[in-house]
Design an enzyme around this catalytic site. Structure first.
Site: not given
Length: 429
Positions: A126, A164, A186
């Protein structure tokens, strides 16, 4: 070049190498595994074929809490955490959330090159930030180093480091009988720069769309999610009925809400204007089979409700305001004079609805918070608020700053440095 010049040049080169080395070793890594939800089921992943890059869509404190502890609603954890292996903060700090040899629940409904449920085959990273805001140079530097380490260890090619949005898809449901690519955006279709992360290769076309496993455009998405659906529509040969429809934003026999709006078909900012004059937002429509042909679709419509504004210079939540046409009653309805409705006047004064005697005296520009309760200022022991109750990090909780800016719980960057005069309002279910 004289001897002295050569010596100076060599000296500068040595300094450059030392500075580079210091920058590399200055990258901070924090082992955050101790904060992992104890109910997270640790199991070794059988194989690792991919690395999936995400963006948190929130600030660091909320992201760390959600990824480690799980998603919370009404004070209860909906998930058991473990939603990524690593998080790269905007300052370049790398947080290790789950050991990469273990499975992490990060990819969701996903497929790539015939492999389904990619959490079973991948490592999730992330990036702190949003899919429409550029990531920092420090993030790219740390990410490149992390990717290099993981790719060498697990023998993963550059092309198998995937965003993603490439791998996520919408599962079949009552509205769509087939899998549809384009469920996520994202870390940013036009935002994440692979080259800056040290990646020199990528797939030019979607292998699952080409193979017929998922519906969508074989060309990898480069703009908004609805463009994918538009590309699908262009590939189809128009019937005579469709040819008569010269408006691509109008629903027809084969031009569905999904084909026009893509993943935004049921968004509150997508408005459907029926031929008889009625209008509904995407989130208001329950029966999608009842939309008549000729209904016009408007994307990105402005509606009088709370929405997040995220940009490089501005991070806040925008709420309804009193205007010449929008009164307390039209905004809050039956709650207009309730203790659960707070009016934030242009001078910064906050008044509950039940304390106001003359609603007509509220000035234009007064912000209206409908269905909220006030919380005490959080007493955070560290910037990420590890000791705070989950309600303080909730995306629906609003923080009113002295300059009248409103930010949600997932937009707070440092809980330990909140102004003394901050006021906090939690959404009432």
């Amino acid at each position: 070049m004289t001897f002295g010049q050569k010596r100076n040049a060599a000296g500068f080169a040595l300094i450059a190498v030392l500075v580079f080395s210091l920058n590399v070793f200055a990258i901070k890594t924090i082992d955050y595994q101790r904060r992992l939800n104890p109910n997270f089921p640790k199991r070794v992943r059988s194989e690792t074929r991919f690395i999936i890059v995400h963006s948190t869509e929130s600030r660091l404190p909320s992201a760390l809490r959600t990824l480690s502890r799980g998603k919370v609603r009404r004070g209860h954890y909906l998930t058991r955490g473990g939603h990524a292996h690593y998080l790269v903060a905007r300052n370049g700090t790398i947080y290790k959330l789950v050991d990469p040899r273990f499975w992490a629940n990060h990819a969701g409904v996903s497929m790539w090159n015939g492999f389904d449920n990619l959490s079973d085959y991948s490592i999730g990273i992330e990036l702190e930030g949003y899919h429409n805001i550029p990531f920092s140079e420090a993030q790219y530097s740390s990410l490149a180093r992390l990717l290099d380490e993981l790719q060498k260890k697990y023998e993963i090619e550059d092309r198998n480091v995937l965003e993603h949005y490439r791998v996520a898809y919408a599962a079949p449901n009552r509205y769509h009988r087939s899998r549809q690519r384009g469920r996520k955006l994202d870390p940013g279709i036009d935002n994440f720069e692979r080259a800056r992360a040290g990646l020199s290769d990528e797939y030019p076309r979607d292998p699952d769309v080409i193979a017929g496993r998922i519906d969508g455009s074989p060309e990898l998405m480069r703009t908004g999610g609805h463009v994918l659906a538009a590309a699908e529509a262009e590939e189809e040969e128009d019937s005579p009925e469709q040819a008569a429809e010269d408006d691509s934003m109008q629903i027809g026999r084969k031009r569905t809400a999904w084909k026009i709006a893509g993943i935004r078909y049921n968004a509150p900012t997508t408005v459907y204007r029926f031929p008889d004059g009625r209008s509904y937002s995407g989130e208001q429509i329950k029966d999608w089979s009842d939309i008549p042909p000729g209904t016009r679709v408007e994307l990105g419509a402005t509606i009088p409700e709370e929405k997040k504004v995220i940009s490089v210079a501005r991070v806040e939540v925008v709420v309804p305001q009193i205007t010449a046409s929008d009164s307390p009653w039209t905004i809050a309805n039956a709650l207009y004079n309730s203790s659960l409705t707070f009016y934030v006047l242009p001078n910064g004064t906050v008044q509950p609805g039940n304390t106001l005697k003359k609603m007509g005296s509220l000035p234009t520009g007064t912000k209206v918070l409908v269905a909220y309760r006030e919380l005490p200022k959080p007493d955070a022991r560290n910037p990420v608020g590890e000791n705070l109750q989950d309600v303080y990090l909730d995306p629906r909780t609003l923080y009113l700053f002295p300059d009248r800016t409103l930010r949600s719980g997932d937009q707070i960057e440092n809980f330990a440095q909140l102004p003394t005069s901050i006021r906090v309002f939690a959404k009432v279910e």
